[in-house]
Design an enzyme around this catalytic site. Structure first.
Site, PDB file in Angstrom:
ATOM      1  N   LYS A  44      26.524   2.904  23.880  1.00 20.05           N
ATOM      2  CA  LYS A  44      26.932   3.813  25.045  1.00 20.05           C
ATOM      3  C   LYS A  44      27.789   2.888  26.112  1.00 20.05           C
ATOM      4  CE  LYS A  44      22.578   6.262  24.378  1.00 20.05           C
ATOM      5  NZ  LYS A  44      21.312   6.803  24.941  1.00 20.05           N
TER       6      LYS A  44
ATOM      7  N   GLN B 291      17.165   4.826  29.252  1.00 21.00           N
ATOM      8  CA  GLN B 291      16.922   5.166  27.899  1.00 21.00           C
ATOM      9  C   GLN B 291      15.389   4.908  27.594  1.00 21.00           C
ATOM     10  OE1 GLN B 291      19.310   4.883  25.688  1.00 21.00           O
ATOM     11  NE2 GLN B 291      18.203   5.031  23.925  1.00 21.00           N
TER      12      GLN B 291
ATOM     13  N   ASP C  21      21.786  12.963  30.782  1.00 24.65           N
ATOM     14  CA  ASP C  21      20.937  13.393  29.331  1.00 24.65           C
ATOM     15  C   ASP C  21      20.327  14.907  29.448  1.00 24.65           C
ATOM     16  OD1 ASP C  21      20.425  11.507  27.623  1.00 24.65           O
ATOM     17  OD2 ASP C  21      19.121  10.154  28.971  1.00 24.65           O
TER      18      ASP C  21
HETATM   19  N1  GUN Z   1      16.449   7.867  23.319  1.00 22.13           N
HETATM   20  C1  GUN Z   1      16.659   8.224  21.740  1.00 22.13           C
HETATM   21  N2  GUN Z   1      17.502   9.190  22.333  1.00 22.13           N
HETATM   22  C2  GUN Z   1      17.975   9.251  23.589  1.00 22.13           C
HETATM   23  C3  GUN Z   1      18.663   9.968  24.403  1.00 22.13           C
HETATM   24  O1  GUN Z   1      19.323  10.840  23.917  1.00 22.13           O
HETATM   25  N3  GUN Z   1      18.771   9.575  25.675  1.00 22.13           N
HETATM   26  C4  GUN Z   1      17.941   8.642  26.235  1.00 22.13           C
HETATM   27  N4  GUN Z   1      17.736   8.563  27.449  1.00 22.13           N
HETATM   28  N5  GUN Z   1      17.077   7.886  25.368  1.00 22.13           N
HETATM   29  C5  GUN Z   1      16.975   8.171  24.207  1.00 22.13           C
END
Ligand code: GUN
Length: 298
Positions: free
Chosen positions: A53, A97, A120
């Protein structure tokens, strides 16, 4: 039938190319988008996702930073960091995350993110807006799936979309999205989960089947009908002694057998995954533009 392989990597590249131009325009106007990604602990999968990311964001010109914190970080310490990011005018987008270590209350942390920086789309305000069909941040994986279908010219209107998995990150928001009376939606939606008795009864009815289960090759060819469109959200390690790493990455569907029956299918890797990151960038640009609009009028 032999399925068209939906090339998520290529589609995501196209989207990122347009976003790069938008980011450049924002930068020229003195509003470089700022993204802060918070990673707590050493979960190996999370470390890989976060570095992807961060790298993608930086490559596209976003002012991206990762805040890496030790496993032992307390709830109060993390809360303080989120509060500082909420106040920081150079940070337009915040992502924590998941999963967080078990001593940290995930819901409380998500609720502490300013909704206007919640790229998110996990904050209850943004989830509520999504349910109501209002403009909001849509969670990145579901938004990526909707875009994959739209760009591949796969119509959802009047179709039966069967989602397997009701997670808050994928299945639940997807169901909210596809039932709406909007372009790229207006489907009849069935959500299957661990409480579903005869799963095959439902999956065989799917015009579009979305597998978000988290179990390697769980969906078998006899569980789908001829001509189905299959979106595979799974990322699973399957032991494979022939592979030099000792494993290979597979999705939630038995790809080779289902590709013979389906009209279109996403591969793993290279299907949904690249779209998730592209949508994170999309949401970061959206947050920045909305911040600029509110500071010029407010
Ligand atoms: N863990 C797995 N998928 C995601 C996501 O789309 N966003 C976040 N913040 N954590 C995750």
């Amino acid at each position: 039938m032999s399925a068209t392989i939906i090339d998520g990597k290529k589609i995501a590249e196209g989207i990122k190319h347009s976003l790069k131009e938008e980011i450049e325009n924002l930068r020229r106007r003195g509003s470089t988008p700022g993204l802060a990604v918070v990673l707590v602990g050493q979960n190996p999968a999370s470390q890989i996702y976060v570095s992807m990311k961060n790298k993608t964001a930086a490559d596209l010109g976003i002012n991206s930073r990762t805040i890496t914190l030790p496993e032992a970080t307390t709830q109060m310490e993390l809360l303080q960091i989120v509060r500082e990011l909420n106040e920081d005018r150079t940070v337009h987008a915040i992502l924590i995350q998941l999963p967080l270590p078990s001593h940290i209350d995930e819901t409380m942390m998500i609720n502490s993110i300013a909704p206007e920086k919640d790229v998110d789309g996990f904050h209850p305000i943004n989830r509520g807006k999504l349910m109501l069909g209002a403009d909001t941040f849509i969670p990145c994986t579901p938004l990526g799936i909707q875009q994959l279908l739209a760009i591949s010219q796969i119509n959802t209107d009047g179709k039966h979309v069967v989602i397997v998995g009701r997670s808050r990150i994928v299945g639940l928001p997807l169901a909210n999205m596809f039932i709406q009376k909007k372009d790229g939606a207006n489907a009849t939606v069935t959500v299957c989960h661990t409480g579903t008795g005869d799963l095959t009864h439902f999956t065989r009815q799917a015009d579009i089947l979305i597998a978000a289960i988290g179990k390697a090759e769980f969906i078998k060819a006899q569980m789908v009908k001829e001509g189905v469109v299959v979106i595979d959200v799974g990322v699973n390690r399957l032991e494979d002694s022939k592979d030099s790493k000792g494993y290979r990455i597979v999705g939630d569907v038995e790809f080779a057998a289902i590709a013979k029956k389906a009209s279109a299918i996403t591969p793993v890797p290279g299907g949904v995954g690249p779209m998730t990151i592209a949508m994170l960038i999309y949401n970061t640009v959206k947050a920045t533009k909305e911040f600029c609009a509110s500071s010029s009028t407010g």
